[in-house]
Design an enzyme around this catalytic site. Structure first.
Site, mmCIF file in Angstrom:
data_model
loop_
_atom_site.group_PDB
_atom_site.id
_atom_site.type_symbol
_atom_site.label_atom_id
_atom_site.label_comp_id
_atom_site.label_asym_id
_atom_site.label_seq_id
_atom_site.Cartn_x
_atom_site.Cartn_y
_atom_site.Cartn_z
ATOM 1 N N GLY A 1 0.836 -1.205 0.000
ATOM 2 C CA GLY A 1 0.000 0.000 0.000
ATOM 3 C C GLY A 1 0.866 1.249 0.000
ATOM 4 N NE ARG B 1 -2.508 -4.063 -0.488
ATOM 5 C CZ ARG B 1 -1.926 -3.421 0.523
ATOM 6 N NH1 ARG B 1 -0.773 -3.846 0.990
ATOM 7 N NH2 ARG B 1 -2.496 -2.365 1.054
ATOM 8 C CG ASP C 1 5.703 -8.539 7.524
ATOM 9 O OD1 ASP C 1 6.788 -8.515 8.122
ATOM 10 O OD2 ASP C 1 5.062 -9.592 7.317
ATOM 11 C CB THR D 1 3.483 0.274 6.769
ATOM 12 O OG1 THR D 1 2.097 0.159 7.141
ATOM 13 C CG2 THR D 1 4.314 -0.068 7.975
ATOM 14 C CG ASP E 1 -1.113 -0.629 8.361
ATOM 15 O OD1 ASP E 1 -1.978 0.252 8.250
ATOM 16 O OD2 ASP E 1 -1.039 -1.618 7.602
ATOM 17 C CG ASP F 1 1.983 -3.394 10.423
ATOM 18 O OD1 ASP F 1 2.835 -2.864 9.683
ATOM 19 O OD2 ASP F 1 1.053 -4.100 9.996
ATOM 20 N NE ARG G 1 -3.317 -5.529 5.893
ATOM 21 C CZ ARG G 1 -2.624 -5.463 4.776
ATOM 22 N NH1 ARG G 1 -1.313 -5.459 4.813
ATOM 23 N NH2 ARG G 1 -3.233 -5.410 3.620
#
Ligand code: F6P
Length: 339
Positions: free
Chosen positions: A10, A71, A102, A124, A126, A128, A170
């Site tokens: 993304g 992706r 990731d 990201t 996110d 994460d 997410r």
């Protein structure tokens, strides 16, 4: 040397700043850069373009990625993996810089395992990714979400409503956490904390009694225990969590339980575009330049990360394969400040 660069997964604010830093650092050291289009898809299909310093002028504050993204999982099929190795050989790429989350970094690790010369750069919205203090894209994203929460609060206050803002992120609650903290939300729901409907309803009631309205931030990744709510999946097998519409469902449940008029908004991809904030511009620039430095000094098979105030190189295994989730101390702080 020829340095290759790609952006996968993304998009998020800061990708162009990172690409720019790669190109300018490589040029400053006397090397050229080739950009692969649409992430690993471009490497698999042999689609690339040369990147000169003139191509990246004015890019530091531009959202999205001039290289495009996808992706694509290049190691899902052996034939694709073979094509990736072949493209890199044919393009004369001495080191590839893979910028992504990731999934993209896991593919980079696989390339490294197969003898490819690659350096990772984490990004990201996110936040994460393990092994780095923060990822670029994240603060830009939560800034947009915080503004959205504040705008929704104005309407909630005017109409004496409860409002639920569903944010991305997410299976990690970082986006919801910082949006909730920074907007002073009454309730913030994270995937790291089991959903407790009674507690959520009680907090909404308290807020409405105290001020006449309530603001709830919900992470798209929370589990409401509903059956049959699974969304579609991307090429890496991740469920498209936004399709579950947890924010809308929570607003419905609040109204049913409290009879307070309730609305929801799903911020979605609005929080992924737009110009990066200063922190993301600078972090992306530092990581892009450092990744080139690592590659030029022969430090391959590593990910460039932020550790405190320094940029460091860590092995792929320390950065990929696990989701970095919100730690208990943050949740404690959130509970202290909510309402
Ligand atoms: O990983 C970034 C992210 O924006 C997640 O927060 C979200 O779940 C997902 O991507 C959405 O993916 P897509 O852009 O494929 O809909």
């Amino acid at each position: 040397m020829t340095v290759g660069v790609l952006t996968g997964g993304g998009d998020c604010p800061g990708l162009n700043a990172a690409i720019r830093a790669v190109v300018l650092r490589a040029a400053a050291r006397g090397h050229r850069t080739v950009g692969f289009l649409d992430g690993w898809k471009g490497v698999r299909d042999g689609q690339s373009r040369p990147l000169d310093p003139s191509d990246v002028r004015g890019l530091v504050g531009k959202g999205g990625t001039i290289l495009g993204s996808s992706r694509t999982n290049p190691f899902a099929k052996e034939d694709d993996a073979r094509r990736v190795i072949e493209t890199l050989r044919a393009s004369g790429v001495d080191a590839l810089i893979a910028i992504g989350g990731d999934d993209t970094l896991s593919a980079a690790r696989e390339l490294h395992r197969r003898g490819g010369r690659v350096v990772g750069v984490p990004k990201t919205m996110d936040n994460d990714v393990e092994g780095t203090d923060w990822t670029f894209g994240f603060f830009s994203s939560v800034s947009v979400a915080t503004e959205a929460a504040e705008r929704l609060r104005d309407t909630a206050e005017s109409h004496h409503r409860a409002v639920v803002l569903e944010v991305m992120g997410r299976h990690a609650g970082w986006v919801a956490l910082l949006t909730g903290l920074a907007s002073g939300a009454d309730v913030t729901l994270l995937p790291e904390v089991p959903y407790d409907e009674a507690a959520m309803i009680a907090a909404v009631r308290r807020a409405v009694e105290a001020r006449g309205y309530a603001v709830v931030i919900a992470s798209e990744g929370i589990d409401l225990g509903r059956r049959g709510s699974a969304g579609g999946r991307d090429e890496f097998g991740h469920e498209l969590l936004g399709e579950r519409g947890v924010g809308q469902e929570i607003a419905r449940r609040i109204e049913a339980a409290t009879h307070v008029e309730s609305r929801s908004a799903q911020i979605g991809h609005i929080q992924r575009g737009g110009p990066p904030v200063v922190f993301d511009r600078v972090l992306a620039s530092r990581l892009g330049a450092a990744a080139v430095d690592f590659a030029l000094s022969g430090q391959l098979g590593v990910v460039a990360v932020l550790r405190g105030r320094e940029i460091a190189a860590i092995p792929f295994d320390q950065a990929v394969g696990a989701t970095r989730r919100v730690e208990p101390a943050w949740i404690d702080l959130l509970r202290t400040l909510e309402g």
